[in-house]
Design a protein around this motif. Structure first.
Motif, PDB file in Angstrom:
ATOM      1  N   ALA A  82       0.776  -1.226  -0.082  1.00 37.20           N
ATOM      2  CA  ALA A  82       0.008   0.006  -0.057  1.00 37.20           C
ATOM      3  C   ALA A  82       0.920   1.262   0.003  1.00 37.20           C
ATOM      4  CB  ALA A  82      -0.961  -0.066   1.280  1.00 37.20           C
ATOM      5  N   GLU A  83       0.503   2.079  -0.986  1.00 37.13           N
ATOM      6  CA  GLU A  83       0.987   3.551  -0.853  1.00 37.13           C
ATOM      7  C   GLU A  83      -0.198   4.463  -0.655  1.00 37.13           C
ATOM      8  OE1 GLU A  83       3.544   4.497  -4.206  1.00 37.13           O
ATOM      9  OE2 GLU A  83       4.591   2.805  -4.164  1.00 37.13           O
ATOM     10  N   VAL A  84       0.212   5.578   0.142  1.00 34.55           N
ATOM     11  CA  VAL A  84      -0.904   6.397   0.415  1.00 34.55           C
ATOM     12  C   VAL A  84      -0.662   7.892  -0.079  1.00 34.55           C
ATOM     13  CG1 VAL A  84      -2.471   7.792   2.111  1.00 34.55           C
ATOM     14  CG2 VAL A  84      -2.152   5.147   2.091  1.00 34.55           C
ATOM     15  N   TYR A  85      -1.277   8.639  -0.551  1.00 37.44           N
ATOM     16  CA  TYR A  85      -0.889   9.982  -1.092  1.00 37.44           C
ATOM     17  C   TYR A  85      -1.458  11.024  -0.120  1.00 37.44           C
ATOM     18  CZ  TYR A  85       1.375   8.147  -5.068  1.00 37.44           C
ATOM     19  OH  TYR A  85       2.016   7.291  -6.073  1.00 37.44           O
ATOM     20  N   THR A  86      -0.780  12.258   0.267  1.00 38.30           N
ATOM     21  CA  THR A  86      -1.242  13.102   1.226  1.00 38.30           C
ATOM     22  C   THR A  86      -1.186  14.439   0.796  1.00 38.30           C
ATOM     23  OG1 THR A  86       0.698  13.279   2.113  1.00 38.30           O
ATOM     24  CG2 THR A  86      -0.737  11.547   2.974  1.00 38.30           C
ATOM     25  N   ASN A  87      -2.229  15.289   1.207  1.00 35.31           N
ATOM     26  CA  ASN A  87      -2.142  16.701   0.791  1.00 35.31           C
ATOM     27  C   ASN A  87      -2.318  17.438   2.515  1.00 35.31           C
ATOM     28  OD1 ASN A  87      -3.859  17.203  -2.123  1.00 35.31           O
ATOM     29  ND2 ASN A  87      -1.936  16.422  -1.885  1.00 35.31           N
ATOM     30  N   LEU A  88      -1.347  18.450   2.773  1.00 31.70           N
ATOM     31  CA  LEU A  88      -1.566  19.323   3.721  1.00 31.70           C
ATOM     32  C   LEU A  88      -2.572  20.267   3.434  1.00 31.70           C
ATOM     33  CD1 LEU A  88      -0.862  19.518   7.076  1.00 31.70           C
ATOM     34  CD2 LEU A  88       1.215  20.801   5.987  1.00 31.70           C
ATOM     35  N   ILE A  89      -3.812  20.342   4.051  1.00 27.86           N
ATOM     36  CA  ILE A  89      -4.896  21.278   3.636  1.00 27.86           C
ATOM     37  C   ILE A  89      -4.948  22.489   4.616  1.00 27.86           C
ATOM     38  CG2 ILE A  89      -6.027  19.773   2.051  1.00 27.86           C
ATOM     39  CD1 ILE A  89      -8.125  19.181   4.187  1.00 27.86           C
ATOM     40  N   GLU A  90      -4.783  22.351   5.655  1.00 26.69           N
ATOM     41  CA  GLU A  90      -4.630  23.295   6.642  1.00 26.69           C
ATOM     42  C   GLU A  90      -3.524  23.419   7.834  1.00 26.69           C
ATOM     43  OE1 GLU A  90      -8.261  25.910   7.755  1.00 26.69           O
ATOM     44  OE2 GLU A  90      -9.163  23.959   7.422  1.00 26.69           O
ATOM     45  N   MET A  91      -3.278  24.342   8.494  1.00 25.52           N
ATOM     46  CA  MET A  91      -2.011  24.246   9.505  1.00 25.52           C
ATOM     47  C   MET A  91      -2.112  25.497  10.294  1.00 25.52           C
ATOM     48  SD  MET A  91       2.019  23.639   9.314  1.00 25.52           S
ATOM     49  CE  MET A  91       2.233  25.003   8.204  1.00 25.52           C
ATOM     50  N   LYS A  92      -2.211  25.492  11.508  1.00 23.59           N
ATOM     51  CA  LYS A  92      -1.726  26.805  12.388  1.00 23.59           C
ATOM     52  C   LYS A  92      -0.935  26.203  13.443  1.00 23.59           C
ATOM     53  CE  LYS A  92      -3.802  30.552  14.882  1.00 23.59           C
ATOM     54  NZ  LYS A  92      -5.110  31.146  15.474  1.00 23.59           N
ATOM     55  N   MET A  93       0.052  26.875  13.546  1.00 18.73           N
ATOM     56  CA  MET A  93       1.013  26.809  14.637  1.00 18.73           C
ATOM     57  C   MET A  93       1.385  28.082  15.132  1.00 18.73           C
ATOM     58  SD  MET A  93       3.548  23.682  13.122  1.00 18.73           S
ATOM     59  CE  MET A  93       4.134  23.213  14.872  1.00 18.73           C
ATOM     60  N   VAL A  94       1.818  28.138  16.639  1.00 19.82           N
ATOM     61  CA  VAL A  94       2.093  29.505  17.179  1.00 19.82           C
ATOM     62  C   VAL A  94       3.256  29.021  18.103  1.00 19.82           C
ATOM     63  CG1 VAL A  94       1.250  31.364  18.656  1.00 19.82           C
ATOM     64  CG2 VAL A  94      -0.159  30.274  17.130  1.00 19.82           C
ATOM     65  N   GLY A  95       4.242  30.008  17.934  1.00 20.28           N
ATOM     66  CA  GLY A  95       5.298  30.069  18.838  1.00 20.28           C
ATOM     67  C   GLY A  95       5.768  31.584  19.295  1.00 20.28           C
ATOM     68  N   GLU A  98      11.336  35.716  22.774  1.00 22.57           N
ATOM     69  CA  GLU A  98      11.692  36.824  23.493  1.00 22.57           C
ATOM     70  C   GLU A  98      12.154  37.976  22.389  1.00 22.57           C
ATOM     71  OE1 GLU A  98      14.259  38.933  26.829  1.00 22.57           O
ATOM     72  OE2 GLU A  98      13.824  36.958  26.891  1.00 22.57           O
ATOM     73  N   GLU A  99      13.025  37.643  21.441  1.00 17.76           N
ATOM     74  CA  GLU A  99      13.544  38.271  20.441  1.00 17.76           C
ATOM     75  C   GLU A  99      12.822  38.657  19.184  1.00 17.76           C
ATOM     76  OE1 GLU A  99      16.773  35.873  22.511  1.00 17.76           O
ATOM     77  OE2 GLU A  99      15.038  35.287  21.465  1.00 17.76           O
ATOM     78  N   LEU A 100      12.059  37.611  18.855  1.00 19.08           N
ATOM     79  CA  LEU A 100      11.018  37.604  17.654  1.00 19.08           C
ATOM     80  C   LEU A 100       9.778  37.818  17.850  1.00 19.08           C
ATOM     81  CD1 LEU A 100      12.780  34.866  15.401  1.00 19.08           C
ATOM     82  CD2 LEU A 100      13.373  37.281  15.528  1.00 19.08           C
ATOM     83  N   GLY A 101       9.262  37.870  19.083  1.00 18.34           N
ATOM     84  CA  GLY A 101       7.788  38.018  19.486  1.00 18.34           C
ATOM     85  C   GLY A 101       7.046  36.537  19.019  1.00 18.34           C
ATOM     86  N   THR A 102       5.566  36.978  18.703  1.00 15.20           N
ATOM     87  CA  THR A 102       4.763  35.755  18.625  1.00 15.20           C
ATOM     88  C   THR A 102       5.083  35.444  16.915  1.00 15.20           C
ATOM     89  OG1 THR A 102       3.322  36.300  20.391  1.00 15.20           O
ATOM     90  CG2 THR A 102       2.492  35.007  18.433  1.00 15.20           C
ATOM     91  N   ILE A 103       5.273  34.317  16.560  1.00 14.26           N
ATOM     92  CA  ILE A 103       5.140  33.765  15.304  1.00 14.26           C
ATOM     93  C   ILE A 103       4.054  32.815  15.070  1.00 14.26           C
ATOM     94  CG2 ILE A 103       6.667  32.581  13.244  1.00 14.26           C
ATOM     95  CD1 ILE A 103       9.094  33.271  15.069  1.00 14.26           C
ATOM     96  N   THR A 104       3.331  33.191  13.912  1.00 17.31           N
ATOM     97  CA  THR A 104       2.405  32.324  13.395  1.00 17.31           C
ATOM     98  C   THR A 104       2.433  31.742  12.177  1.00 17.31           C
ATOM     99  OG1 THR A 104       0.491  33.687  14.713  1.00 17.31           O
ATOM    100  CG2 THR A 104      -0.301  32.025  12.982  1.00 17.31           C
ATOM    101  N   VAL A 105       2.426  30.452  11.930  1.00 16.65           N
ATOM    102  CA  VAL A 105       2.691  29.561  10.961  1.00 16.65           C
ATOM    103  C   VAL A 105       1.579  29.004  10.369  1.00 16.65           C
ATOM    104  CG1 VAL A 105       4.240  27.896   9.780  1.00 16.65           C
ATOM    105  CG2 VAL A 105       5.132  28.884  11.970  1.00 16.65           C
ATOM    106  N   THR A 106       1.272  29.324   9.117  1.00 19.25           N
ATOM    107  CA  THR A 106       0.172  28.786   8.182  1.00 19.25           C
ATOM    108  C   THR A 106       0.581  28.130   6.868  1.00 19.25           C
ATOM    109  OG1 THR A 106      -0.356  31.020   7.610  1.00 19.25           O
ATOM    110  CG2 THR A 106      -1.628  30.138   9.485  1.00 19.25           C
ATOM    111  N   LEU A 107      -0.192  27.740   6.240  1.00 15.34           N
ATOM    112  CA  LEU A 107       0.251  27.237   4.863  1.00 15.34           C
ATOM    113  C   LEU A 107      -0.018  28.510   3.932  1.00 15.34           C
ATOM    114  CD1 LEU A 107      -1.892  23.621   4.277  1.00 15.34           C
ATOM    115  CD2 LEU A 107       0.580  24.161   4.984  1.00 15.34           C
ATOM    116  N   ASN A 108       0.972  28.266   2.902  1.00 15.91           N
ATOM    117  CA  ASN A 108       1.085  29.231   1.849  1.00 15.91           C
ATOM    118  C   ASN A 108       0.009  28.773   0.909  1.00 15.91           C
ATOM    119  OD1 ASN A 108       1.349  30.763  -0.520  1.00 15.91           O
ATOM    120  ND2 ASN A 108       3.587  30.620  -0.063  1.00 15.91           N
ATOM    121  N   PRO A 109      -1.151  29.403   0.911  1.00 13.23           N
ATOM    122  CA  PRO A 109      -2.332  28.938  -0.356  1.00 13.23           C
ATOM    123  C   PRO A 109      -1.973  29.136  -1.782  1.00 13.23           C
ATOM    124  CG  PRO A 109      -2.652  31.272   0.402  1.00 13.23           C
ATOM    125  CD  PRO A 109      -1.556  30.635   1.019  1.00 13.23           C
TER     126      PRO A 109
END
Length: 214
Positions: A82-95, A98-109
């Protein structure tokens, strides 16, 4: 929570059909060595990323959040083939840094972030089921208000997980395959030289989340 509807202009792999594919949340069983039916996996994720900003410094940031990954129909009903293909369709990560502040990572549409889960070639494999490997090429946007910029990667970030014994590989550690440094450009001035670099990325794919936690 909704997947992007516009067609991406940068495609990193096959597009997986979303029509009629059910969402999978907390309580969904994950059976080892068994290829599952198609689904949209709603999973927790955390990562440790290191950024280098020329002339400023290098900073390591811990991120926490969630992803939505759609899986295709397996190419075989048996685990071995078995092989399975995948797409990442949404993401939200927050980090927070102190130096860079709050960083939010999302997918590039503008990118179709795509990958696959398959058994790697191993001429020395013995009897019994073999673990698979997961690979996904991802386009991200890093929103860094303290820098007054949204950064993005022109080259794909390659996320990999080895020793995959169930699909999805919930709870599995992974890493970003980055050679020395991956350039990050300012979205407002994409033609200019990179303003920062991603030098290291290690992540852990969490388990299924409740719908309310996303």
């Amino acid at each position: 929570m909704s997947a992007a509807t516009s067609e991406p202009t940068i495609v990193y792999g096959p597009k997986v059909n979303l029509d009629g594919v059910p969402n999978k949340y907390a309580g969904t069983p994950v059976v080892p060595w068994t290829p599952p039916e198609p689904g949209i996996d709603n999973l927790g994720i955390n990562s440790i990323d290191t950024f280098a900003v020329p002339g400023v410094g290098e900073y390591t940031v811990a991120f926490d959040g969630w992803v939505r990954v759609v899986r295709s129909e397996p190419t075989d009903s048996e685990w071995a083939g078995a092989e399975v293909y995948t797409n990442l369709i949404e993401m939200k990560m927050v980090g927070h840094s102190e130096e860079l502040g709050t960083i939010t990572v999302t997918l590039n549409p503008t990118c179709l972030s795509a990958g696959q889960i398959r058994t790697p070639f191993d001429p020395y494999a013995g009897e019994g089921p073999s673990a698979k490997a997961c690979r996904m090429a991802v386009g991200c946007i890093f929103d860094v208000p303290k820098m007054g910029m949204k950064l993005f990667n022109k080259e794909p970030i390659i996320l990999t997980i080895d020793d995959v014994r169930s699909i999805p590989p919930a709870g599995a550690p992974g890493k970003g395959q980055i050679y020395r440094m991956l350039p990050l450009s300012d979205m407002a001035h994409p033609e200019r030289e990179p303003v920062a670099y991603l030098t290291s990325l290690r992540f852990n794919m969490g388990g299924y989340l409740d719908k309310e936690s996303m």
